[in-house]
Scaffold this motif. Structure first.
Motif, mmCIF file in Angstrom:
data_model
loop_
_atom_site.group_PDB
_atom_site.id
_atom_site.type_symbol
_atom_site.label_atom_id
_atom_site.label_comp_id
_atom_site.label_asym_id
_atom_site.label_seq_id
_atom_site.Cartn_x
_atom_site.Cartn_y
_atom_site.Cartn_z
ATOM 1 N N VAL A 164 0.872 -1.184 0.000
ATOM 2 C CA VAL A 164 0.000 0.000 0.000
ATOM 3 C C VAL A 164 0.903 1.226 0.000
ATOM 4 O O VAL A 164 1.779 1.345 0.861
ATOM 5 N N GLY A 165 0.765 2.095 -0.985
ATOM 6 C CA GLY A 165 1.614 3.282 -1.066
ATOM 7 C C GLY A 165 0.985 4.375 -1.911
ATOM 8 O O GLY A 165 -0.170 4.267 -2.344
ATOM 9 N N THR A 166 1.775 5.481 -2.198
ATOM 10 C CA THR A 166 1.334 6.601 -3.045
ATOM 11 C C THR A 166 2.034 6.493 -4.382
ATOM 12 O O THR A 166 3.125 5.921 -4.490
ATOM 13 N N VAL A 167 1.432 7.044 -5.451
ATOM 14 C CA VAL A 167 1.987 6.946 -6.787
ATOM 15 C C VAL A 167 3.068 8.004 -6.975
ATOM 16 O O VAL A 167 2.791 9.203 -6.809
ATOM 17 N N PRO A 168 4.328 7.592 -7.314
ATOM 18 C CA PRO A 168 5.383 8.596 -7.544
ATOM 19 C C PRO A 168 5.084 9.404 -8.813
ATOM 20 O O PRO A 168 4.362 8.959 -9.713
ATOM 21 N N SER A 169 5.699 10.579 -8.918
ATOM 22 C CA SER A 169 5.570 11.417 -10.116
ATOM 23 C C SER A 169 6.383 10.813 -11.238
ATOM 24 O O SER A 169 7.439 10.199 -11.017
ATOM 25 N N ALA A 170 5.887 10.981 -12.471
ATOM 26 C CA ALA A 170 6.606 10.462 -13.629
ATOM 27 C C ALA A 170 7.911 11.213 -13.831
ATOM 28 O O ALA A 170 8.062 12.375 -13.412
ATOM 29 N N VAL A 171 8.905 10.532 -14.485
ATOM 30 C CA VAL A 171 10.206 11.148 -14.755
ATOM 31 C C VAL A 171 10.022 12.173 -15.876
ATOM 32 O O VAL A 171 9.482 11.832 -16.952
ATOM 33 N N PRO A 172 10.462 13.444 -15.700
ATOM 34 C CA PRO A 172 10.324 14.429 -16.780
ATOM 35 C C PRO A 172 11.138 13.999 -18.000
ATOM 36 O O PRO A 172 12.256 13.489 -17.867
#
Length: 921
Positions: A410-418
């Motif tokens: 269970v976790g949060t979605v990381p931001s995509a790599v620019p």
């Protein structure tokens, strides 16, 4: 013997001897110690005493003969021996039926008569018959009598026995086991033999045992049927059996062991014996033993599974009963889990965790604290972030499988790599560079939805070498995953990657000497190119080699730099060479008048053929040779590059030879010998030949099968053609065909085969005797024959004449001589035969032991055995025979001998025949 009558008489008896009936003569004389007793054909002496015993001589002349016949015989005076009684006591069973006592007594001679008496010596007369209808003992006396006297009386006792009592059923003890072969023991037994039968009367005897120390054991010889009745008969030492047989039933206990055949992994095993008394012994699968009544094994493992054996030793019966049980340790396989890892965003709705049990099994789910959860498909909690463990197993009949671990993240979605942080380097293997990475986050590169690179962030830039080479524009993607493996969205990246820097479609690796070659690099946007050649360096994408020479041959290296990535290099080998001559047949043969084919050759790919005549004038097409005249002509061919007329090979020369057909050869008829229905191999000779020519025999004037073939070695030498399967038994015709080196053939000419049958006799040679002249002639039906030995050898001192006479005299024994005789006729035919010639000793045909010192001893110095006409052995000795038997010269007659002698190697041999004994010579 010619005398009849008894020469064994009792004292005070009479001697009565006479010439056998049917024989008549004269000059009869009966003598004892040279005293004449009678001059008739009979001899009678009354009131014989011991003085009448001794040696007697009888002589007579047979009618029509002048020779006196003499015979010696011995008279014995005395009493007769008692009759032959092998056993003095005869045992009979009560009511066993009448028995003649003559079966127990016999006279010692066919001329004697048995005389029977009661125990008080009163005579009975004929041989008595005894009826054993009463138990008890009866005695008889018996003697034997000749015509003149009677022997003393011998005693014969007859004992009639009662049958033994039958054994009681309670006295029979069984040692039972699961093989249905009980071992019976009879206790309180008498001194009897006990036989086991399949029926109350008659039936089959299937076991027997004799009592020892009041106990008898019956070993059964066949499988018994459980539940059937069997019967025991009592038999005494003299064969008398009980009136009735004791009935005994056979019962077999199916199992002695109480306990389970299956145990769960980790549970305890308990086995007990269903038996009271006796000694209990358990044997475990590991061969260890336990003597307790109950066997226990705690915390069962797989290695504890196997056969557990129970042995019950019963001292009172003297046997051991055995049973066994195979115990299986059960541990089910884990269930099939559909997904061992679940990922959720915090507070997201979770799906039930699932697994597939086997039929008849129940799932058991546990949380990380090993607490059993309710339900077959529990739902994981997502109210806090982190990684959580669950476990699932399956259970059947109380046996639980190992658990399978299931992870819920269970976790949060990381931001995509620019995209601006991603740089792709073009090289043989692309490298993905990512800036501004997060420490311990995972960066993954995808190519066509397949992971091709992966690495951990370090807080700065990382480089991920790709595992694939990309030949065209393709879409790559990069994702980043947090510590709980929750991934971001895919960032798409476009790149151009080249695996082969040199454009193989527009480059040549081989250039013809003097031609133009070209090397071209693949077009890469923004790339910088540099070629390094054997003659220098050139910074250009395409490189052209004009008027190529051997100086231009060698290694060419292309270096490409693009997008700030490391320099990529690729090499190519350039060959500058002249093409080889085309492949073709350099010499072509034709026979005059044949139909010629167009000449052929093979060119390399990208080349064409160019033809020339003998004057090197170019021809428009491949030529067809002229074969109407005998001789040779020359043609030339070369190959020329289709794209460059200046690139051509040297010319290859082709010689066309036109030959005449060979002249046929006419042969005289061929003579073949047939040897007693077996022919010699057929061979046909060509008197002279030409080098390389092939000489063939066929079965028909045209076509037909090939019978034989030979190739000439030249120099005009003859050629012999061996005909395959060439044994012939009658006249036949083959056809000769000649082929020259060019394959031209002559007409076929007939070759007549004439068969002449000859023979050689005899098949075997008579043996020769050492010291005696030997001669034997060989014969044949061949005209004007010539005999000679072609293999082996004759015995020493022997010769073979040209006319077939074998003769000679051997001076010593020798091994058989093996040799081959060949007879050649005036027709040139021959026959061979193998012979063996053996040696024997020279034996006299007659001898005269009359004391004159001449030929008195037969074969003195030799070991021998002598027999008369009736086969009686008269003599055996090592130094010849003097003609006597028991010190007296035997009558004139023919006697059979066996003479033993040793050959030169010391091996004992023998010779047998007849010798004539003559007293007067």
């Amino acid at each position: 013997s010619v005398i009849e009558g008894d020469t064994k008489v009792c004292k005070d008896g009479s001697i009565k001897l006479a010439v056998k009936s049917g024989l008549s003569g004269s000059d009869y004389q009966w003598k004892k110690e040279n005293a004449t007793l009678s001059a008739s054909n009979t001899l009678s002496i009354s009131n014989v005493t011991e003085a009448d015993a001794g040696e007697y001589t009888f002589s007579m002349k047979f009618d029509g003969c002048d020779k006196l016949y003499t015979e010696n015989f011995t008279v014995e005076v005395g009493g007769l021996p008692e009759p032959n009684i092998p056993v003095s006591i005869v045992y009979l069973c009560l009511n066993s039926g009448e028995t003649s006592l003559g079966k127990f007594v016999s006279a010692t001679s066919d001329t004697y008569t048995l005389m029977w008496y009661k125990s008080d010596a009163s005579p009975i007369g004929a041989t008595p018959t005894f009826n054993p209808n009463l138990a008890g003992t009866t005695k008889y006396l018996v003697s034997q009598k000749s015509s003149t006297c009677e022997s003393s009386k011998a005693e014969l006792t007859v004992v009639v026995e009662n049958p033994p009592a039958q054994i009681g059923a309670n006295n029979v003890i069984f040692c039972t086991s699961d093989d249905a072969k009980p071992r019976m023991r009879i206790v309180n037994a008498g001194n009897f033999t006990y036989n086991l039968y399949t029926a109350h009367q008659g039936g089959t005897k299937i076991g027997s045992g004799t009592a020892v120390n009041d106990t008898a054991t019956i070993e059964v010889t066949q499988d018994l049927v459980v539940g059937n009745n069997y019967f025991i008969e009592t038999q005494n030492a003299h064969g008398c059996v009980s009136d009735y047989r004791t009935q005994v039933p056979v019962t077999i206990k199916e199992s002695w062991i109480i306990g389970p055949e299956k145990v769960c992994f980790g549970d305890n095993l308990s086995l007990s014996a269903d038996y009271s008394g006796g000694q209990i012994v358990w044997t475990k699968p590991d061969k260890s033993t336990d003597v307790s009544a109950t066997l226990s094994v705690d915390n069962m493992k797989f290695e504890d599974a196997g056969v557990y054996s129970l042995y019950i030793k019963e001292p009172g019966l003297g046997c051991t009963m055995r049973d066994e049980i195979r115990v299986t340790v059960v541990r089910p396989e884990p269930p099939t889990v559909d997904n061992i890892s679940y990922r959720y965003i915090e507070n997201a709705t979770a799906a039930p965790m699932t697994a597939t049990p086997k039929t008849g099994f129940t799932l058991k789910w546990y949380n990380s604290e090993n607490t059993l959860l309710s339900g077959q498909s529990p739902v994981p909690a997502t109210n806090k972030t982190g990684a959580f463990k669950y476990y699932v197993s399956q259970d059947s009949l109380g046996c639980e499988s190992p658990v399978v671990e299931v992870t819920v993240i269970v976790g949060t979605v990381p931001s995509a790599v620019p995209a601006s942080d991603i740089n792709v380097c073009i090289a043989e293997k692309p490298t993905v560079q990512i800036k501004n990475t997060i420490k311990d986050y995972t960066y993954t590169v995808y190519y066509k939805n397949e992971v091709v690179a992966e690495g951990k962030g370090n807080g700065a830039s990382i480089s991920l070498p790709s595992k694939v080479s990309i030949l065209e524009n393709a879409e790559l993607g990069v994702t980043v995953s947090d510590l709980y493996n929750v991934s971001s969205e895919l960032t798409k990246v476009n790149l151009i990657s080249v695996n082969n820097l040199i454009d193989s479609q527009n480059s040549t690796s081989s250039v013809c000497d003097g031609a133009t070659g070209k090397l071209t690099a693949v077009d890469i946007t923004g790339a910088i190119y540099e070629w390094t050649t054997p003659t220098g360096a050139f910074a250009e994408q395409s490189l052209t080699i004009t008027n190529a020479s051997t100086a231009d041959a060698g290694t060419y290296t292309l270096a490409v730099t693009a997008s700030g990535c490391p320099v990529a290099k690729q090499t190519i080998e350039l060959k500058v060479e002249k093409p080889a001559k085309p492949s073709t047949t350099k010499q072509v043969y034709y026979c005059k008048g044949d139909v010629a084919d167009v000449l052929t050759a093979t060119a390399l790919s990208g080349y064409k053929l160019v033809w020339f005549d003998e004057s090197h004038t170019q021809l428009p097409d491949a030529p067809r040779p002229n074969v109407s005249d005998v001789g040779s002509s020359i043609y030339y061919v070369m190959q020329v590059s289709v794209s460059d007329e200046n690139c051509s090979s040297d010319r290859e020369e082709i010689t066309v030879v036109v030959e005449d057909r060979p002249e046929p050869v006419v042969l005289a008829p061929v003579n073949v010998c047939s040897i007693q229905d077996n022919t010699q191999p057929l061979s046909v000779r060509i008197p002279t030949s030409s080098e390389g020519y092939i000489y063939s025999l066929y079965s028909q004037p045209t076509e037909g099968s090939l019978a034989g073939r030979a190739v000439s070695a030249g120099d005009g030498l003859p050629v012999d053609i061996a005909v395959k399967d060439g044994d012939v038994s009658s006249n036949t015709v083959y056809y000769l065909e000649i082929t020259n080196q060019g394959g031209c053939t002559s007409e076929r000419t007939p070759v007549e085969i004439t068969v002449t049958e000859i023979s050689l006799s005899p098949d075997e040679l008579l043996p020769y005797q050492v010291g005696e002249f030997y001669s034997q002639r060989l014969t044949t039906n061949a005209p004007n024959p010539l005999y000679e030995i072609v293999a082996g050898y004759l015995p020493l001192g022997f010769t073979l004449s040209s006319t077939g006479d074998i003769s000679g005299t051997a001076s010593e024994f020798a091994d058989p001589s093996e040799f081959t005789v060949e007879v050649t006729s005036s027709l040139g035919c021959s026959v061979k035969k193998e012979y063996s010639l053996k040696s024997e000793i020279l034996v006299s045909k007659m001898f005269s032991p009359n004391g004159d010192g001449i030929n008195d001893i037969f074969m003195k110095g030799y070991k021998m055995t002598i027999f008369d006409r009736l086969g009686r052995k008269l003599f055996s000795g090592d130094d010849g025979w003097d003609g006597t038997y028991h010190g007296k010269v035997v009558p004139e007659d023919v006697y059979y001998y066996i003479i033993y002698y040793k050959d030169k190697d010391g091996t004992e041999r023998r010779v047998t025949s007849y010798v004539t004994l003559i007293k007067m010579m």
